[in-house]
Motif scaffolding. Structure first.
Motif, PDB file in Angstrom:
ATOM      1  N   ARG A   1      -4.259   4.233  11.399  1.00 35.26           N
ATOM      2  CA  ARG A   1      -4.156   3.748  12.753  1.00 35.26           C
ATOM      3  C   ARG A   1      -4.348   5.020  12.702  1.00 35.26           C
ATOM      4  O   ARG A   1      -3.089   5.642  13.555  1.00 35.26           O
ATOM      5  N   GLY A   2      -5.265   6.620  13.029  1.00 33.04           N
ATOM      6  CA  GLY A   2      -5.551   7.453  13.668  1.00 33.04           C
ATOM      7  C   GLY A   2      -5.408   7.843  14.951  1.00 33.04           C
ATOM      8  O   GLY A   2      -5.887   7.286  15.580  1.00 33.04           O
ATOM      9  N   TYR A   3      -5.261   9.342  15.838  1.00 31.99           N
ATOM     10  CA  TYR A   3      -5.349   9.742  16.796  1.00 31.99           C
ATOM     11  C   TYR A   3      -6.391  11.123  17.099  1.00 31.99           C
ATOM     12  O   TYR A   3      -6.130  11.794  15.404  1.00 31.99           O
TER      13      TYR A   3
ATOM     14  N   GLY B   1       3.871  -1.195  15.789  1.00 30.80           N
ATOM     15  CA  GLY B   1       3.341   0.026  15.971  1.00 30.80           C
ATOM     16  C   GLY B   1       2.625   0.061  14.431  1.00 30.80           C
ATOM     17  O   GLY B   1       1.933   1.119  14.306  1.00 30.80           O
ATOM     18  N   ILE B   2       2.299  -0.879  14.050  1.00 28.59           N
ATOM     19  CA  ILE B   2       1.722  -1.024  12.442  1.00 28.59           C
ATOM     20  C   ILE B   2       0.909  -2.109  12.448  1.00 28.59           C
ATOM     21  O   ILE B   2      -0.842  -1.822  12.968  1.00 28.59           O
TER      22      ILE B   2
ATOM     23  N   ILE C   1      -8.798  -2.803   8.910  1.00 30.07           N
ATOM     24  CA  ILE C   1      -8.564  -4.264   8.329  1.00 30.07           C
ATOM     25  C   ILE C   1      -7.743  -4.666  10.528  1.00 30.07           C
ATOM     26  O   ILE C   1      -7.303  -3.658  10.603  1.00 30.07           O
ATOM     27  N   LYS C   2      -8.379  -5.823  10.225  1.00 28.24           N
ATOM     28  CA  LYS C   2      -7.866  -5.993  12.006  1.00 28.24           C
ATOM     29  C   LYS C   2      -6.251  -7.416  11.484  1.00 28.24           C
ATOM     30  O   LYS C   2      -6.151  -7.831  11.241  1.00 28.24           O
ATOM     31  N   SER C   3      -5.482  -7.192  12.759  1.00 25.62           N
ATOM     32  CA  SER C   3      -4.068  -6.993  12.853  1.00 25.62           C
ATOM     33  C   SER C   3      -5.050  -8.913  12.355  1.00 25.62           C
ATOM     34  O   SER C   3      -3.316  -9.577  12.497  1.00 25.62           O
ATOM     35  N   GLU C   4      -5.816  -9.574  12.630  1.00 25.55           N
ATOM     36  CA  GLU C   4      -5.420 -10.605  13.228  1.00 25.55           C
ATOM     37  C   GLU C   4      -5.724 -11.321  11.522  1.00 25.55           C
ATOM     38  O   GLU C   4      -5.964 -12.872  11.366  1.00 25.55           O
ATOM     39  N   ASP C   5      -6.093 -10.806  11.005  1.00 27.67           N
ATOM     40  CA  ASP C   5      -6.491 -11.011   9.019  1.00 27.67           C
ATOM     41  C   ASP C   5      -5.424 -10.789   8.650  1.00 27.67           C
ATOM     42  O   ASP C   5      -5.311  -9.969   8.349  1.00 27.67           O
ATOM     43  N   ALA C   6      -4.624 -12.504   8.953  1.00 25.98           N
ATOM     44  CA  ALA C   6      -3.272 -12.270   8.419  1.00 25.98           C
ATOM     45  C   ALA C   6      -3.096 -11.846   6.579  1.00 25.98           C
ATOM     46  O   ALA C   6      -2.100 -11.728   6.151  1.00 25.98           O
ATOM     47  N   GLU C   7      -4.565 -12.895   6.075  1.00 23.48           N
ATOM     48  CA  GLU C   7      -3.729 -12.807   4.567  1.00 23.48           C
ATOM     49  C   GLU C   7      -4.462 -11.011   4.299  1.00 23.48           C
ATOM     50  O   GLU C   7      -3.534 -10.486   3.266  1.00 23.48           O
ATOM     51  N   ALA C   8      -5.213 -10.395   5.053  1.00 21.19           N
ATOM     52  CA  ALA C   8      -5.673  -8.714   4.590  1.00 21.19           C
ATOM     53  C   ALA C   8      -4.044  -7.591   5.267  1.00 21.19           C
ATOM     54  O   ALA C   8      -3.935  -7.241   3.981  1.00 21.19           O
ATOM     55  N   MET C   9      -3.630  -8.896   6.517  1.00 20.10           N
ATOM     56  CA  MET C   9      -2.302  -7.711   6.390  1.00 20.10           C
ATOM     57  C   MET C   9      -1.968  -8.122   5.102  1.00 20.10           C
ATOM     58  O   MET C   9      -0.469  -7.340   4.230  1.00 20.10           O
TER      59      MET C   9
ATOM     60  N   ARG D   1       2.834  -0.677  26.526  1.00 22.02           N
ATOM     61  CA  ARG D   1       3.023  -0.824  25.707  1.00 22.02           C
ATOM     62  C   ARG D   1       3.881  -0.199  24.002  1.00 22.02           C
ATOM     63  O   ARG D   1       3.156   0.194  23.076  1.00 22.02           O
ATOM     64  N   LEU D   2       4.589   0.479  24.706  1.00 20.25           N
ATOM     65  CA  LEU D   2       5.495   1.503  23.851  1.00 20.25           C
ATOM     66  C   LEU D   2       5.798   1.174  22.975  1.00 20.25           C
ATOM     67  O   LEU D   2       6.401   0.230  22.814  1.00 20.25           O
ATOM     68  N   THR D   3       5.732   1.429  21.591  1.00 21.76           N
ATOM     69  CA  THR D   3       5.575   1.364  20.190  1.00 21.76           C
ATOM     70  C   THR D   3       6.596   2.286  19.630  1.00 21.76           C
ATOM     71  O   THR D   3       6.340   3.140  19.265  1.00 21.76           O
ATOM     72  N   VAL D   4       7.830   2.243  19.025  1.00 17.49           N
ATOM     73  CA  VAL D   4       7.960   2.830  18.324  1.00 17.49           C
ATOM     74  C   VAL D   4       8.333   3.357  16.904  1.00 17.49           C
ATOM     75  O   VAL D   4       9.121   1.574  16.617  1.00 17.49           O
ATOM     76  N   THR D   5       8.117   3.264  15.899  1.00 26.63           N
ATOM     77  CA  THR D   5       8.410   3.137  14.170  1.00 26.63           C
ATOM     78  C   THR D   5       8.990   4.082  13.406  1.00 26.63           C
ATOM     79  O   THR D   5       8.145   5.411  13.837  1.00 26.63           O
ATOM     80  N   PHE D   6       9.350   3.597  12.865  1.00 26.80           N
ATOM     81  CA  PHE D   6      10.890   5.110  11.655  1.00 26.80           C
ATOM     82  C   PHE D   6      10.266   4.790  10.104  1.00 26.80           C
ATOM     83  O   PHE D   6       9.938   3.279   9.668  1.00 26.80           O
TER      84      PHE D   6
END
Lengths: 412, 291
Positions: free
Chosen positions: A338-340, A56-57, A233-241, A124-129
C-alpha cells in the motif's frame, strides 16, 4: 475557563449564514457535495472509522499519504492510554469531516482544530495506528509481557542502507486521503494533541499511490514509469486477506484482527534509471513498461511465465524483480502492499531528485516481508537503481468500537 | 540537455528485440548472471568496423584484468604477511584496474560479488573480497584472519583474467558498458559507499570514468559515422569530468571522500549526470540490427 463548545465543521456549515460566508466556505455547494458523497466511489466520502479492523489497510487505496512515526516521551501508562483515547476521538472526527476538538470558536483561545480542512470534503480519510517494538522496551509502561514474539526490529537485510533518523519509532500514524491537505491535517492535529507526550521522529508525505488494493482500481505507475502492484492482494479477496494479512489465533489476544505494518523508504536513483534503455528497464522488472504485461506477454494480468524459456534462457530473467518477488519464489508468501511515491526536493550532496517509493506493506507475520526482501536485497536487478534508506515495523492493533479507543486491547 | 538522437525503429518491436537479446545472453545458471547482461540485440554479422571496435575494447579489457592480477599480488602478499601499512598502501593500485572494467566482471556469475561485494550486499558468512579486507585494514586495524580471504581474492582475479579472454562481446554491449560505469559512479562512488572504510572513492571514481572513456573510444568510430556532433559533445564532456576531479588530486591519488563537502560532491555528481545523459544515447545510435 471558557465553556466547551461543540462547533463542528458540519454544524458550522449547517448554521450557514454570515459566519460561514465570512470564512469563505461557499456554503450550499459544499454541503451538497459533502452529503451526497459515497464512501468509496468519488474519493470525497467518509470511510467509517470504527470497526473490527482499523481503516487504511483494506480500504481501497487513497491517492495521498502523510505518515508519521513518533517517539513516546513518557513511561506513564496512564498518559499513553489518554493519548490513544484522544487520538482515536480526533481521528474519528477527522474521518467524518468534522473539526477536531471542542474549542473552535472562543475568541481568546487558539482553536483546537488547525482549520486547513474547513470547507474540504472528508475525502476518504483513514487514520491507522501502530505500535513499534521499542514501545515494549520501556520498563515503566509494563508492556514487556504483552510483546508478541514476532514484534522484533527487522533483521539487517542485504542492501540495507538505513538512516536511523528515518527508521523505527514507538508509535506510527498513517493518514491516507484523496486530498493531500486532509491527510496532512490529520497528522498535524494528532502531533499537536500529543505535544509533550510524543514527538515526531520522522514523517513522510506520499503524493501518489503506487498500489492497487481493489479490483475496482487501475494499476498506478511508480516513479520509474512502471505499473506497480499488479499482483497485489486485493481487499475483495477475503480469503487472501484472512490468510496473509489479518492476525488470527496465532497472535496474542490484543492483536487479533490486527496486522503487522512494514515501512521502507526506498530512494530511487531516477537519473540513472532514466538513462537505462527501455530493454534494460523491462528486463530489470520483468514486465513490459507500458502494458505491464509479463515479458513476452500482452496482458497485464496474465500469469507470470516463470518457466518459459526462449532459446534456452528464461523469458523472465532470473534476477528480474517480478520473479524474485513472486509468491512462487517465496514459499507462497504474499503481502498487501500500500505504498506511495514521494519526492522531498533535491539531494543536497548529489544535486539529484530526492524521490522514490515509500513502501508500506501489511502482513500477518513480519517474516512474510523479510523472506521476500532477503531475496530481493541480494539478487534483484532493481538494486542498481534503488536504495532502502528507512525502515520500520509496527504491530497494528484491531479497530475500535464507538466509545472505545484504538490500542485499548493492549493498554487497558 | 537530453535529446534522444536515435529515430524510432518502427519495424522492430520490443518483442523481436527481446528475442534477439535473450538469444545473445550468457549461459551461466547463476541468479546474478543477468544483472549486467544489458546490451541490446546483436546483429547477426558484425561489420568490420564493429569488429574493430570490439577488438579495440578487448585489448583494453585484457590489459586491465592482467594488471588487476599483477597489482593484487603484492596487496595479497602484504595481507598474508600481516603487514597492515603495506597492505593499505597497495590497496588502491589493485582497485583501479578492477573499477575500469567492472561491468564485464559482472557477466561471470558470482565472480563480481566474490571480488567486490560490499558488506550489505551479501549474507555475512559469504562476504569476502576487496571490501572485507578493506574493513579489516581500516576499521579493525589488522590483517588477522584475512589470509584465506586474500588468497581467494587472488584466485578470483586470476580466474577473471582467464575468463575475459573468452567473453563474447559486441559493439552495443561495449557502449552499454560505458554507461554502466557511469551508473557505478552515480550509485556508489559519489555517495562514498563503495570505499566506506578507506574513503578512496575518488580513486574509483576516476577509474570508472577512465573505463567508460576507453569503451566509448572503442565505439567512437561507429558513432562518428552516425552522429559526429554527439560524438564531439561526449568527448568534451569527458574532458570536463576529468577536469572537475583535478582540484581534489593529491600526489598519486585523491583527497579522501570524507574531506569532500556536499557542494563538492554535488558539483561532481552534476557533471557525471551531464555526460551520462549523452552517453546513454550511444547504444541505440550505433545499433545496426534491423537496418
Amino acid at each position: 475557563m471558557p465553556s466547551k463548545t461543540s462547533i463542528t465543521r458540519r454544524r458550522l456549515l449547517a448554521s450557514a449564514g454570515v459566519g460561514a460566508a465570512a470564512v469563505g466556505l461557499g456554503g450550499g455547494g459544499f454541503l451538497a457535495g459533502r452529503e451526497s458523497a459515497e464512501a468509496d466511489s468519488t474519493g470525497t466520502g467518509i470511510v467509517p472509522f470504527y470497526g473490527a479492523h482499523q481503516t487504511g489497510i483494506d480500504t481501497t487505496a487513497q491517492d495521498r499519504l502523510h505518515f508519521a512515526a513518533f517517539d513516546l516521551l513518557t513511561e506513564d501508562p496512564a498518559e499513553l492510554r489518554e493519548l490513544m483515547r484522544e487520538w482515536t476521538r480526533a481521528a474519528a472526527e477527522a474521518s467524518e469531516g468534522e473539526m477536531v476538538g471542542d474549542v473552535n470558536d472562543v475568541p481568546l483561545a487558539p482553536p483546537d482544530d488547525t482549520g486547513e480542512t474547513v470547507g474540504l470534503l472528508p475525502s476518504r480519510l483513514t487514520v491507522t495506528f501502530g505500535f513499534g517494538p521499542s514501545l515494549f522496551e520501556k520498563p515503566g509502561l509494563g508492556l514487556a509481557g504483552k510483546r508478541p514474539a514476532d514484534l522484533q526490529p527487522l533483521p539487517t537485510l542485504p542492501g540495507d542502507n538505513l538512516n536511523p533518523g528515518e527508521s523505527g519509532g514507538d508509535i506510527c500514524v498513517q493518514a491516507c486521503s484523496d486530498d493531500p491537505q486532509v491527510a496532512f491535517h490529520a497528522i498535524r492535529n494528532l502531533a499537536r494533541i500529543g505535544r509533550g507526550v510524543v514527538a515526531v521522529r520522522w514523517s513522510q508525505l506520499g503524493f501518489g499511490r503506487t498500489a492497487t488494493t481493489s479490483r475496482s482500481q487501475d494499476t498506478p505507475r511508480n516513479l520509474m514509469g512502471l505499473k506497480d502492484g499488479t499482483a497485489n492482494i486485493k481487499s475483495e479477496d477475503a480469503e487472501a486477506m484472512e490468510r496473509f494479512v489479518w492476525i488470527g489465533e496465532e497472535g496474542p489476544a490484543w492483536l487479533r484482527g490486527g496486522t503487522y505494518m512494514v515501512t521502507r523508504r526506498i530512494r530511487m536513483l531516477l537519473e540513472v534509471w532514466d538513462r537505462a534503455s527501455l530493454l534494460d528497464q523491462e528486463r530489470t522488472i520483468g514486465r513490459h513498461k507500458y502494458s505491464g504485461a509479463p515479458l513476452g506477454g500482452s496482458d497485464e494480468f496474465e500469469p507470470l511465465p516463470l518457466e518459459a524459456q526462449r532459446n534456452g534462457h528464461p523469458l523472465i530473467p532470473r534476477n528480474a524483480h517480478v520473479r524474485l518477488a513472486s509468491a512462487r519464489e517465496n514459499s507462497g508468501a504474499r503481502i498487501l502492499r500500500r505504498g506511495y511515491s514521494f519526492t522531498d526536493g533535491v539531494d543536497e550532496s548529489l544535486g539529484e531528485l530526492e524521490a522514490g517509493l515509500f513502501f508500506i506493506s501489511f502482513q500477518r507475520r513480519p517474516e512474510q516481508f523479510v523472506e521476500i526482501q532477503r531475496r530481493l536485497g541480494q539478487f534483484d536487478a532493481l538494486n542498481e537503481y534503488i536504495k532502502h534508506v528507512g525502515s520500520a515495523l509496527f504491530a497494528v492493533p484491531p479497530g475500535a468500537a464507538p466509545g472505545g479507543y484504538v490500542g485499548e486491547t493492549l493498554l487497558s | 540537455m537530453h535529446r534522444n538522437r536515435v529515430r524510432p525503429v518502427l519495424t522492430i518491436g520490443v518483442l523481436a528485440l527481446l528475442a534477439l537479446f535473450v538469444a545473445a545472453c550468457g549461459s551461466s545458471d547463476d541468479v546474478t548472471t543477468d544483472s549486467t547482461t544489458t546490451a541490446a540485440a546483436k546483429t547477426e554479422q558484425p561489420s568490420p568496423q564493429e569488429e574493430a571496435a570490439v577488438a579495440d575494447y578487448r585489448d583494453y579489457l585484457e590489459q586491465n584484468t592482467g594488471e588487476l592480477a599483477a597489482e593484487t599480488k603484492p596487496f595479497v602478499a602484504a595481507v598474508v604477511a600481516g603487514n597492515v601499512a603495506q597492505a593499505k598502501a597497495r590497496y588502491a593500485a589493485a582497485r583501479i584496474p578492477y573499477e575500469r572494467i567492472e561491468p564485464v566482471a559482472g557477466a561471470f556469475g558470482d565472480l563480481d560479488p566474490r571480488i567486490d561485494a560490499r558488506e550489505d550486499g551479501v549474507p555475512a558468512d559469504e562476504w569476502g573480497g576487496f571490501h572485507r579486507i578493506e574493513k579489516a585494514l581500516w576499521i579493525e586495524d589488522t590483517a588477522k584472519g584475512m589470509a584465506p580471504v586474500a588468497k581467494q581474492l587472488q584466485a578470483d582475479v586470476e580466474e577473471l583474467d582467464q575468463k575475459v579472454k573468452t567473453v563474447d562481446l559486441d559493439a552495443v554491449e561495449v557502449a552499454t558498458g560505458a554507461n554502466e560505469l557511469l551508473a557505478e559512479v552515480s550509485g556508489s562512488k559519489i555517495t562514498g559507499e563503495e570505499e566506506r572504510y578507506s574513503h578512496i572513492d575518488l580513486v574509483d571514481f576516476e577509474a570508472n570514468v577512465e573505463g567508460s572513456l576507453a569503451a566509448f573510444e572503442a565505439v567512437k568510430p561507429l558513432l562518428d559515422a552516425k552522429d559526429a556532433d554527439l560524438s564531439g559533445e561526449i568527448e568534451a564532456d569527458f574532458k570536463m569530468v576529468f577536469n572537475s576531479l583535478e582540484p581534489y588530486r593529491r600526489g598519486n591519488g585523491f583527497v579522501l571522500y570524507t574531506d569532500l563537502t556536499k557542494a563538492d560532491t554535488r558539483k561532481l555528481s552534476i557533471k557525471i549526470d551531464t555526460l551520462a545523459e549523452k552517453l546513454s544515447q550511444v547504444p541505440a545510435e550505433i545499433d545496426n540490427s534491423g537496418e
